[in-house]
Design an enzyme around this catalytic site. Structure first.
Site, PDB file in Angstrom:
ATOM      1  N   SER A  63     -30.231  27.339 -82.131  1.00 42.40           N
ATOM      2  CA  SER A  63     -30.587  28.375 -82.768  1.00 42.40           C
ATOM      3  C   SER A  63     -31.886  29.192 -82.312  1.00 42.40           C
ATOM      4  O   SER A  63     -32.230  30.534 -82.913  1.00 42.40           O
ATOM      5  CB  SER A  63     -30.528  28.181 -84.246  1.00 42.40           C
ATOM      6  OG  SER A  63     -29.432  27.906 -84.824  1.00 42.40           O
ATOM      7  N   LYS A  66     -30.960  32.788 -81.535  1.00 44.96           N
ATOM      8  CA  LYS A  66     -30.771  33.767 -82.356  1.00 44.96           C
ATOM      9  C   LYS A  66     -31.680  34.939 -82.554  1.00 44.96           C
ATOM     10  O   LYS A  66     -31.626  35.837 -82.747  1.00 44.96           O
ATOM     11  CB  LYS A  66     -30.795  33.165 -83.934  1.00 44.96           C
ATOM     12  CG  LYS A  66     -29.559  32.337 -84.115  1.00 44.96           C
ATOM     13  CD  LYS A  66     -29.445  31.538 -85.613  1.00 44.96           C
ATOM     14  CE  LYS A  66     -28.240  30.906 -85.961  1.00 44.96           C
ATOM     15  NZ  LYS A  66     -27.884  29.822 -85.296  1.00 44.96           N
ATOM     16  N   VAL A 261     -31.468  23.321 -83.987  1.00 47.59           N
ATOM     17  CA  VAL A 261     -31.190  21.868 -84.251  1.00 47.59           C
ATOM     18  C   VAL A 261     -31.364  20.905 -82.782  1.00 47.59           C
ATOM     19  O   VAL A 261     -31.102  19.705 -83.130  1.00 47.59           O
ATOM     20  CB  VAL A 261     -30.053  21.688 -84.815  1.00 47.59           C
ATOM     21  CG1 VAL A 261     -29.728  22.395 -86.339  1.00 47.59           C
ATOM     22  CG2 VAL A 261     -28.645  22.181 -83.954  1.00 47.59           C
TER      23      VAL A 261
END
Ligand code: GLU
Length: 307
Positions: A63, A66, A261
Protein backbone atom coordinates in the site's frame (compact mmCIF):
# COMPACT_ATOMS: atom_id res chain seq x y z
CA UNK A 1 22.66 15.51 14.82
CA UNK A 2 24.35 12.09 14.72
CA UNK A 3 21.75 10.27 12.64
CA UNK A 4 23.86 7.13 12.23
CA UNK A 5 24.17 6.68 15.99
CA UNK A 6 20.44 7.32 16.44
CA UNK A 7 19.58 4.64 13.84
CA UNK A 8 21.94 2.15 15.48
CA UNK A 9 20.43 2.83 18.91
CA UNK A 10 16.94 2.31 17.49
CA UNK A 11 18.01 -1.00 15.88
CA UNK A 12 19.23 -2.20 19.29
CA UNK A 13 16.10 -1.10 21.11
CA UNK A 14 13.65 -2.76 18.74
CA UNK A 15 15.53 -6.10 18.68
CA UNK A 16 13.55 -7.77 21.50
CA UNK A 17 10.31 -6.98 19.63
CA UNK A 18 11.21 -8.56 16.28
CA UNK A 19 9.38 -11.72 17.36
CA UNK A 20 6.13 -9.82 18.02
CA UNK A 21 3.32 -9.42 15.50
CA UNK A 22 2.49 -11.54 12.45
CA UNK A 23 3.38 -11.33 8.79
CA UNK A 24 0.41 -10.81 6.45
CA UNK A 25 -0.96 -14.18 5.37
CA UNK A 26 -4.06 -13.29 3.38
CA UNK A 27 -1.64 -12.93 0.45
CA UNK A 28 0.08 -16.36 0.82
CA UNK A 29 3.32 -15.26 -0.87
CA UNK A 30 3.81 -12.59 1.83
CA UNK A 31 3.45 -15.22 4.59
CA UNK A 32 6.76 -16.74 3.45
CA UNK A 33 8.83 -13.68 4.36
CA UNK A 34 11.20 -14.10 7.34
CA UNK A 35 9.54 -11.91 10.01
CA UNK A 36 12.70 -11.08 11.94
CA UNK A 37 14.18 -8.59 9.50
CA UNK A 38 14.60 -4.88 10.05
CA UNK A 39 15.84 -1.94 8.00
CA UNK A 40 15.66 1.81 8.36
CA UNK A 41 16.93 4.54 6.01
CA UNK A 42 16.98 8.33 5.97
CA UNK A 43 17.59 10.51 2.90
CA UNK A 44 18.42 14.20 3.34
CA UNK A 45 17.84 16.94 0.74
CA UNK A 46 21.45 16.83 -0.50
CA UNK A 47 21.16 13.08 -1.10
CA UNK A 48 23.09 12.02 2.00
CA UNK A 49 21.73 8.73 3.30
CA UNK A 50 21.92 6.95 6.65
CA UNK A 51 21.06 3.28 7.00
CA UNK A 52 20.78 0.51 9.51
CA UNK A 53 19.85 -3.16 9.05
CA UNK A 54 18.77 -5.00 5.88
CA UNK A 55 18.54 -1.86 3.77
CA UNK A 56 19.47 -3.63 0.51
CA UNK A 57 16.76 -6.27 0.88
CA UNK A 58 13.84 -5.79 -1.48
CA UNK A 59 10.30 -6.19 -0.13
CA UNK A 60 6.79 -5.81 -1.44
CA UNK A 61 5.77 -2.14 -1.21
CA UNK A 62 2.05 -3.00 -1.16
CA UNK A 63 0.00 0.00 0.00
CA UNK A 64 2.94 2.39 -0.04
CA UNK A 65 2.15 2.47 -3.78
CA UNK A 66 -1.07 4.28 -2.84
CA UNK A 67 0.96 7.45 -2.17
CA UNK A 68 2.30 7.39 -5.73
CA UNK A 69 -1.03 6.69 -7.45
CA UNK A 70 -2.71 9.44 -5.41
CA UNK A 71 0.09 11.84 -6.32
CA UNK A 72 -0.38 11.26 -10.04
CA UNK A 73 -4.18 11.32 -9.85
CA UNK A 74 -4.06 14.63 -7.97
CA UNK A 75 -1.54 16.00 -10.45
CA UNK A 76 -3.78 15.22 -13.44
CA UNK A 77 -7.23 15.90 -11.95
CA UNK A 78 -6.48 18.45 -9.24
CA UNK A 79 -9.56 19.23 -7.11
CA UNK A 80 -11.95 17.38 -9.39
CA UNK A 81 -10.47 14.16 -8.00
CA UNK A 82 -12.55 14.73 -4.85
CA UNK A 83 -15.71 13.90 -6.79
CA UNK A 84 -14.46 10.31 -6.70
CA UNK A 85 -12.88 10.03 -3.23
CA UNK A 86 -13.00 11.69 0.17
CA UNK A 87 -10.21 12.66 2.54
CA UNK A 88 -11.59 11.49 5.88
CA UNK A 89 -10.05 8.70 7.96
CA UNK A 90 -12.09 5.53 7.49
CA UNK A 91 -11.89 4.16 11.04
CA UNK A 92 -12.37 0.79 9.33
CA UNK A 93 -10.05 -1.98 8.12
CA UNK A 94 -8.24 -1.27 4.86
CA UNK A 95 -10.35 -3.70 2.81
CA UNK A 96 -13.76 -3.08 4.39
CA UNK A 97 -16.80 -3.26 2.12
CA UNK A 98 -19.43 -2.05 4.60
CA UNK A 99 -18.58 1.66 4.64
CA UNK A 100 -18.30 1.75 0.85
CA UNK A 101 -21.83 0.38 0.55
CA UNK A 102 -23.50 2.89 2.83
CA UNK A 103 -21.47 5.78 1.43
CA UNK A 104 -22.67 5.04 -2.11
CA UNK A 105 -19.45 3.73 -3.58
CA UNK A 106 -17.30 6.78 -2.73
CA UNK A 107 -14.20 5.64 -0.81
CA UNK A 108 -13.36 7.59 2.34
CA UNK A 109 -9.81 8.34 1.23
CA UNK A 110 -7.16 7.37 -1.36
CA UNK A 111 -5.19 5.24 1.12
CA UNK A 112 -7.70 2.47 1.78
CA UNK A 113 -7.94 -0.22 -0.88
CA UNK A 114 -11.16 1.08 -2.47
CA UNK A 115 -9.66 4.57 -2.71
CA UNK A 116 -6.45 3.36 -4.33
CA UNK A 117 -8.35 1.17 -6.80
CA UNK A 118 -10.38 4.26 -7.63
CA UNK A 119 -7.22 6.35 -8.14
CA UNK A 120 -5.90 3.63 -10.47
CA UNK A 121 -9.16 3.86 -12.41
CA UNK A 122 -8.74 7.65 -12.70
CA UNK A 123 -5.21 7.09 -14.04
CA UNK A 124 -6.37 4.47 -16.56
CA UNK A 125 -8.92 7.03 -17.74
CA UNK A 126 -6.19 9.67 -18.01
CA UNK A 127 -3.69 7.49 -19.87
CA UNK A 128 -6.47 5.74 -21.84
CA UNK A 129 -4.71 2.42 -21.43
CA UNK A 130 -4.27 0.09 -18.46
CA UNK A 131 -0.81 -1.27 -19.27
CA UNK A 132 0.47 2.24 -19.99
CA UNK A 133 -0.88 3.31 -16.58
CA UNK A 134 1.18 0.61 -14.90
CA UNK A 135 4.27 1.71 -16.80
CA UNK A 136 3.81 5.43 -16.12
CA UNK A 137 3.33 4.87 -12.38
CA UNK A 138 6.43 2.66 -12.38
CA UNK A 139 8.38 5.32 -14.30
CA UNK A 140 7.33 7.94 -11.77
CA UNK A 141 8.48 5.73 -8.89
CA UNK A 142 11.80 5.04 -10.63
CA UNK A 143 12.30 8.75 -11.14
CA UNK A 144 11.62 9.79 -7.54
CA UNK A 145 13.62 6.84 -6.20
CA UNK A 146 16.39 7.71 -8.66
CA UNK A 147 16.65 4.01 -9.39
CA UNK A 148 15.93 2.30 -12.69
CA UNK A 149 16.10 -1.22 -11.37
CA UNK A 150 12.67 -1.27 -9.69
CA UNK A 151 10.37 -4.03 -10.90
CA UNK A 152 7.54 -6.22 -9.71
CA UNK A 153 7.62 -9.63 -8.07
CA UNK A 154 5.65 -12.10 -10.22
CA UNK A 155 5.08 -14.57 -7.39
CA UNK A 156 3.49 -11.88 -5.21
CA UNK A 157 1.44 -10.61 -8.13
CA UNK A 158 0.09 -14.08 -8.86
CA UNK A 159 -0.69 -14.62 -5.19
CA UNK A 160 -2.49 -11.26 -4.94
CA UNK A 161 -4.58 -12.04 -8.00
CA UNK A 162 -5.51 -15.51 -6.77
CA UNK A 163 -6.66 -14.16 -3.42
CA UNK A 164 -7.96 -10.75 -4.47
CA UNK A 165 -11.62 -11.48 -3.74
CA UNK A 166 -12.21 -8.47 -1.51
CA UNK A 167 -10.44 -6.03 -3.83
CA UNK A 168 -12.45 -7.30 -6.79
CA UNK A 169 -15.60 -6.96 -4.68
CA UNK A 170 -14.68 -3.36 -3.76
CA UNK A 171 -14.15 -2.49 -7.43
CA UNK A 172 -17.45 -4.10 -8.42
CA UNK A 173 -19.26 -2.19 -5.68
CA UNK A 174 -17.82 1.12 -6.93
CA UNK A 175 -18.75 0.16 -10.49
CA UNK A 176 -22.33 -0.51 -9.38
CA UNK A 177 -22.44 3.04 -7.96
CA UNK A 178 -21.02 4.47 -11.21
CA UNK A 179 -17.79 5.42 -9.47
CA UNK A 180 -15.46 3.39 -11.68
CA UNK A 181 -15.02 4.20 -15.36
CA UNK A 182 -13.05 1.29 -16.69
CA UNK A 183 -13.36 -2.45 -16.73
CA UNK A 184 -13.17 -3.88 -13.18
CA UNK A 185 -10.67 -6.65 -13.88
CA UNK A 186 -8.44 -4.33 -15.90
CA UNK A 187 -8.28 -1.74 -13.09
CA UNK A 188 -7.79 -4.26 -10.28
CA UNK A 189 -5.05 -5.94 -12.29
CA UNK A 190 -3.06 -2.70 -12.48
CA UNK A 191 -3.68 -1.99 -8.78
CA UNK A 192 -2.23 -5.43 -7.94
CA UNK A 193 0.80 -4.73 -10.10
CA UNK A 194 1.60 -1.52 -8.24
CA UNK A 195 1.25 -3.33 -4.90
CA UNK A 196 3.61 -6.08 -6.12
CA UNK A 197 6.51 -3.74 -6.85
CA UNK A 198 9.62 -4.47 -4.81
CA UNK A 199 11.84 -1.84 -3.25
CA UNK A 200 14.12 -1.41 -0.26
CA UNK A 201 14.26 1.28 2.43
CA UNK A 202 17.13 3.08 0.65
CA UNK A 203 14.96 3.64 -2.41
CA UNK A 204 11.78 4.38 -0.49
CA UNK A 205 13.31 7.01 1.78
CA UNK A 206 14.56 8.77 -1.38
CA UNK A 207 11.04 8.78 -2.89
CA UNK A 208 9.67 10.93 -0.07
CA UNK A 209 11.84 13.97 -0.83
CA UNK A 210 9.32 15.64 -3.16
CA UNK A 211 6.71 15.43 -0.40
CA UNK A 212 9.15 16.86 2.15
CA UNK A 213 9.94 19.74 -0.21
CA UNK A 214 6.59 21.21 -1.34
CA UNK A 215 6.32 19.00 -4.44
CA UNK A 216 9.79 19.70 -5.83
CA UNK A 217 12.55 17.10 -5.81
CA UNK A 218 15.40 18.89 -3.96
CA UNK A 219 18.05 16.91 -5.83
CA UNK A 220 16.84 16.87 -9.44
CA UNK A 221 14.99 20.21 -8.91
CA UNK A 222 12.04 18.83 -10.84
CA UNK A 223 8.60 19.98 -9.72
CA UNK A 224 6.30 16.96 -9.61
CA UNK A 225 3.24 18.58 -8.05
CA UNK A 226 2.28 21.98 -6.69
CA UNK A 227 3.01 23.09 -3.13
CA UNK A 228 -0.70 22.94 -2.40
CA UNK A 229 -1.00 19.39 -3.71
CA UNK A 230 2.02 18.31 -1.64
CA UNK A 231 0.35 19.80 1.43
CA UNK A 232 -2.81 17.79 0.71
CA UNK A 233 -0.94 14.51 0.27
CA UNK A 234 1.04 15.00 3.49
CA UNK A 235 -2.17 15.84 5.34
CA UNK A 236 -3.94 12.73 4.10
CA UNK A 237 -0.87 10.64 5.00
CA UNK A 238 -1.01 12.04 8.53
CA UNK A 239 -4.73 11.44 8.98
CA UNK A 240 -5.33 8.31 6.85
CA UNK A 241 -1.96 6.68 6.19
CA UNK A 242 -2.34 3.79 8.63
CA UNK A 243 -5.92 2.62 8.14
CA UNK A 244 -7.84 2.33 11.40
CA UNK A 245 -4.62 2.94 13.35
CA UNK A 246 -3.99 6.33 11.70
CA UNK A 247 -4.81 8.27 14.86
CA UNK A 248 -2.52 6.01 16.82
CA UNK A 249 0.36 6.56 14.37
CA UNK A 250 -0.15 10.34 14.35
CA UNK A 251 -0.30 10.31 18.15
CA UNK A 252 2.85 8.23 18.64
CA UNK A 253 5.01 9.25 15.68
CA UNK A 254 3.74 12.70 14.69
CA UNK A 255 4.77 12.54 11.03
CA UNK A 256 2.91 12.03 7.74
CA UNK A 257 3.40 8.36 6.88
CA UNK A 258 2.07 5.46 4.85
CA UNK A 259 2.31 1.77 5.60
CA UNK A 260 1.96 -1.38 3.51
CA UNK A 261 1.18 -4.96 4.52
CA UNK A 262 4.64 -5.98 3.28
CA UNK A 263 5.86 -4.35 6.52
CA UNK A 264 7.23 -1.17 4.96
CA UNK A 265 6.45 2.37 6.12
CA UNK A 266 7.44 5.68 4.51
CA UNK A 267 7.42 8.93 6.46
CA UNK A 268 8.12 12.58 5.74
CA UNK A 269 9.97 15.13 7.87
CA UNK A 270 8.92 18.37 6.16
CA UNK A 271 11.79 20.47 4.80
CA UNK A 272 14.36 17.94 6.01
CA UNK A 273 14.21 14.29 4.96
CA UNK A 274 12.45 11.19 3.75
CA UNK A 275 12.38 8.10 5.98
CA UNK A 276 11.60 4.48 5.34
CA UNK A 277 11.50 1.58 7.75
CA UNK A 278 10.78 -2.10 7.17
CA UNK A 279 9.96 -4.93 9.56
CA UNK A 280 7.58 -7.54 8.08
CA UNK A 281 5.57 -8.56 11.18
CA UNK A 282 2.38 -6.51 11.50
CA UNK A 283 0.12 -5.33 14.28
CA UNK A 284 -3.62 -6.03 14.30
CA UNK A 285 -4.44 -3.17 11.96
CA UNK A 286 -1.98 -4.41 9.33
CA UNK A 287 0.84 -1.92 9.99
CA UNK A 288 4.44 -2.88 10.71
CA UNK A 289 4.64 -3.34 14.47
CA UNK A 290 8.37 -2.77 14.87
CA UNK A 291 8.38 -0.20 12.05
CA UNK A 292 5.90 1.96 13.95
CA UNK A 293 7.94 1.50 17.11
CA UNK A 294 11.16 2.53 15.32
CA UNK A 295 9.56 5.69 13.97
CA UNK A 296 8.22 6.58 17.40
CA UNK A 297 11.73 6.14 18.81
CA UNK A 298 13.12 8.27 15.98
CA UNK A 299 10.84 11.26 16.58
CA UNK A 300 11.31 10.95 20.34
CA UNK A 301 15.11 10.85 20.14
CA UNK A 302 15.44 13.59 17.51
CA UNK A 303 12.50 15.83 18.37
CA UNK A 304 11.75 15.79 14.63
CA UNK A 305 8.00 15.39 14.63
CA UNK A 306 5.88 18.04 12.92
CA UNK A 307 4.49 19.14 16.27
N1 GLU B 1 -2.22 -5.40 -1.97
C1 GLU B 1 -2.80 -5.29 -0.67
C2 GLU B 1 -4.28 -5.49 -0.76
O1 GLU B 1 -4.84 -5.05 -1.71
C3 GLU B 1 -2.46 -3.94 -0.11
C4 GLU B 1 -2.89 -3.78 1.30
C5 GLU B 1 -1.88 -3.06 2.15
O2 GLU B 1 -0.70 -2.97 1.87
O3 GLU B 1 -2.30 -2.57 3.19
O4 GLU B 1 -4.91 -6.08 0.06
Amino acid sequence: MNYQKILEDIAEEIKPHLKDGHVADYIPALAKVDPEQFAMSLTLFDGTQYHVGDTETLFSIQSISKVFTFTLALKFYNNSIYKRIGVEPSGNPFNSLVQLEYENGKPRNPFINAGAINMTDALVKHYKNAELTYKEVLNFIKEIADDNSISLNDVILKSEKEHGYRNIALANLMKSFNNLDNDVSEVVDIYFKHCSLEMNTKMLSRTMLYLANHGEDPISKKTHISQRQAKRINSVMLTCGHYDASGDFAFNVGLPGKSGVGGGIVAVVPKLMGISVWAPALNEQGNSLVGTMALELFTTKTGLSIF
